[in-house]
Design an enzyme around this catalytic site. Structure first.
Site, PDB file in Angstrom:
ATOM      1  N   HIS A 190       6.526  -2.176   9.478  1.00 34.93           N
ATOM      2  CA  HIS A 190       7.220  -2.969   8.455  1.00 34.93           C
ATOM      3  C   HIS A 190       7.211  -2.235   7.113  1.00 34.93           C
ATOM      4  O   HIS A 190       8.264  -2.100   6.463  1.00 34.93           O
ATOM      5  CB  HIS A 190       6.526  -4.325   8.318  1.00 34.93           C
ATOM      6  CG  HIS A 190       7.029  -5.170   7.192  1.00 34.93           C
ATOM      7  ND1 HIS A 190       7.874  -6.244   7.383  1.00 34.93           N
ATOM      8  CD2 HIS A 190       6.805  -5.113   5.848  1.00 34.93           C
ATOM      9  CE1 HIS A 190       8.152  -6.793   6.216  1.00 34.93           C
ATOM     10  NE2 HIS A 190       7.508  -6.130   5.264  1.00 34.93           N
ATOM     11  N   GLU A 191       6.045  -1.795   6.708  1.00 39.38           N
ATOM     12  CA  GLU A 191       5.944  -1.131   5.400  1.00 39.38           C
ATOM     13  C   GLU A 191       6.696   0.192   5.382  1.00 39.38           C
ATOM     14  O   GLU A 191       7.180   0.623   4.330  1.00 39.38           O
ATOM     15  CB  GLU A 191       4.476  -0.926   5.030  1.00 39.38           C
ATOM     16  CG  GLU A 191       3.663  -2.207   4.910  1.00 39.38           C
ATOM     17  CD  GLU A 191       4.274  -3.211   3.936  1.00 39.38           C
ATOM     18  OE1 GLU A 191       4.964  -2.785   2.994  1.00 39.38           O
ATOM     19  OE2 GLU A 191       4.074  -4.423   4.139  1.00 39.38           O
ATOM     20  N   HIS A 236      10.080  -0.196   4.068  1.00 38.81           N
ATOM     21  CA  HIS A 236      10.200  -0.201   2.608  1.00 38.81           C
ATOM     22  C   HIS A 236      10.056   1.218   2.045  1.00 38.81           C
ATOM     23  O   HIS A 236      10.802   1.609   1.140  1.00 38.81           O
ATOM     24  CB  HIS A 236       9.118  -1.087   1.984  1.00 38.81           C
ATOM     25  CG  HIS A 236       9.239  -2.534   2.295  1.00 38.81           C
ATOM     26  ND1 HIS A 236      10.416  -3.236   2.159  1.00 38.81           N
ATOM     27  CD2 HIS A 236       8.323  -3.442   2.736  1.00 38.81           C
ATOM     28  CE1 HIS A 236      10.219  -4.507   2.492  1.00 38.81           C
ATOM     29  NE2 HIS A 236       8.954  -4.649   2.852  1.00 38.81           N
TER      30      HIS A 236
END
Length: 450
Positions: free
Chosen positions: A24-25, A28
């Site tokens: 997920h990170e 980003h």
């Protein structure tokens, strides 16, 4: 051996969750770096740093509490608009300015054009959507592996069991009472292993066709089966009975209360609705079968809807979780679980007395569902979730577009700091609910029934 498998299942789930967070990170981090935003930290977990290494501008690390992660980007909050120095500062304003000041701490010489708020709204939207999108991608891949690679158990036209007597679908036990009539299937001579090819002369290529033909007929009829390579016609007396109700997709329809929640029996199992229909009295043999891309897409769509409903009803589950955690109330099977609860369930799955492939499939299904939940939850339009930043970027686009249309001055970046007090409240709620789940998962866990 059971204890070892349980521990292994817990470890596998923790690793799966850590990977999901890191994945997920990464969603980003990559677009942020591509758009020239300086990222100071990429962390999996919260709390004390267990390990870290610095590469370029970014410190990569692992923290002690695996309840999430973050990518720290410089300039998440834009500068404040000029304010009246004579106007007293309210508590709300003080909180906003404290958040703004904390955001400026990491701004260094050379960051004049490397801050998050300086990027166009569409770039900020991509950066913030990247995290949830990665969870969505992982969920799609895991479901594809499960459904198109491993497959799921589905009923076939082969007879798996023949009921000795007639019992309604709502009966608490399948044991035959002394005065029970023999089932039509048993009376007709249907045997385990028979493959049903026609019912009342109607071809039955799959289980749905078998079930529909049986339910639609009451009275004398025929069942054509293949037994030991030979086609045999059996004569049966189809009777009327209470059978499980199915929806248009063939799924069991369960009884629900006024709030729409499934009604459970004393053992925590969902109670199905019943209808009156034709009945023979046998159960099909189930085999693991892979699904097509279209069937997988339909399954995934239904799962997305179910996850959405679960998130909407999540606040209504808080009293039940509190009662289970602190008042000794019974934990319902549909109760939400945290990291500890999901890990315990994973341990129970791996220790189940079931084929290895079945246990692997259940673990994949669990991790896929968690990633789908992470995607949907993070898209909620509230800070500090990614959805809150996405809404801010969209609103800024609308403001700037409107200003251009009416030839007004550029309103500038949306001041997300104005929403920070609300974000603090939401963080407090998330932390409180997470701690409540932790207590419930430890003292009163959700357990599998097998």
């Amino acid at each position: 051996m059971v204890a070892l498998l349980t521990v292994l299942g817990i470890v596998l789930m923790i690793l799966g969750l850590l990977f999901s967070i890191a994945w997920h990170e990464l969603g980003h981090l990559v677009p942020a770096k591509l758009f020239g935003i300086r990222c100071t930290q990429y962390m999996v977990g919260f709390g004390k740093t267990l390990w870290s290494v610095k590469r370029g501008d970014t410190e990569y690390g692992l923290k002690a509490i695996p309840l999430g992660g973050y990518v720290r980007m410089v300039g998440m909050i834009p500068p404040a608009a000029p304010a009246d120095p004579d106007k007293p500062m309210s508590r709300w304003r003080a909180m906003i300015e404290d958040a703004r000041e904390a955001s400026y701490v990491e701004v260094e010489p050379g960051d004049e054009d490397r801050q998050f708020y300086q990027r166009p709204p569409w770039k900020r939207l991509i950066v913030m959507f990247g995290g949830p999108f990665m969870n969505l991608v992982l969920a799609v891949v895991l479901f594809a592996v499960l459904l198109m690679g491993i497959g799921v158990y589905q009923p076939t036209t082969v007879v798996g069991a023949v009921h000795e007597c007639v019992v309604p679908a709502t009966a608490a036990t399948s044991e035959c009472p002394e005065d029970a009539d023999p089932s039509p299937a048993a009376a007709a001579g249907l045997q385990v292993g028979d493959r049903i090819v026609a019912v009342n002369g109607q071809p039955t290529p799959d289980w749905e066709a078998v079930q529909s033909a049986i339910r639609a007929h009451i009275g004398p009829g025929t069942v054509d089966v293949i037994r030991d390579g030979e086609k045999i016609t059996l004569h049966a007396d189809f009777i009327e009975n209470q059978v499980v109700k199915r929806d248009e997709d063939g799924n069991t329809v369960v009884r629900r209360d006024a709030d729409g929640d499934p009604i459970l029996d004393e053992e925590g199992r969902q109670i199905p609705e019943t209808v009156t229909a034709g009945f023979l009295g046998f159960a099909p043999q189930e085999q693991r079968q892979t699904l097509s891309a279209a069937e997988t897409a339909a399954f995934f769509g239904d799962t997305v809807v179910s996850v959405g409903k679960a998130i909407i009803t999540l606040p209504s589950k808080i009293p039940d979780v509190f009662a289970a955690a602190f008042l000794g109330a019974e934990r319902t099977p549909d109760s939400p679980v945290g990291v500890v609860g999901a890990s315990r369930i994973s341990g129970e799955i791996l220790a189940m007395p079931a084929p290895v492939l079945d246990r692997v499939a259940m673990l994949i299904n669990l991790l896929a569902g968690i990633n789908l939940f992470l995607f949907a939850f993070n898209m909620l339009p509230i800070l500090p979730l990614d959805g809150g930043h996405i809404v801010g970027a969209l609103w800024e686009s609308v403001r700037r577009w409107t200003a251009r249309i009416f030839k007004r001055p550029d309103p500038g970046p949306f001041d997300v700091a104005q929403l920070m007090p609300v974000a603090y409240i939401m963080v407090a709620c998330f932390v409180g609910f997470s701690l409540m789940l932790l207590v419930a998962d430890i003292v009163n866990p959700v357990r599998l029934i097998y």
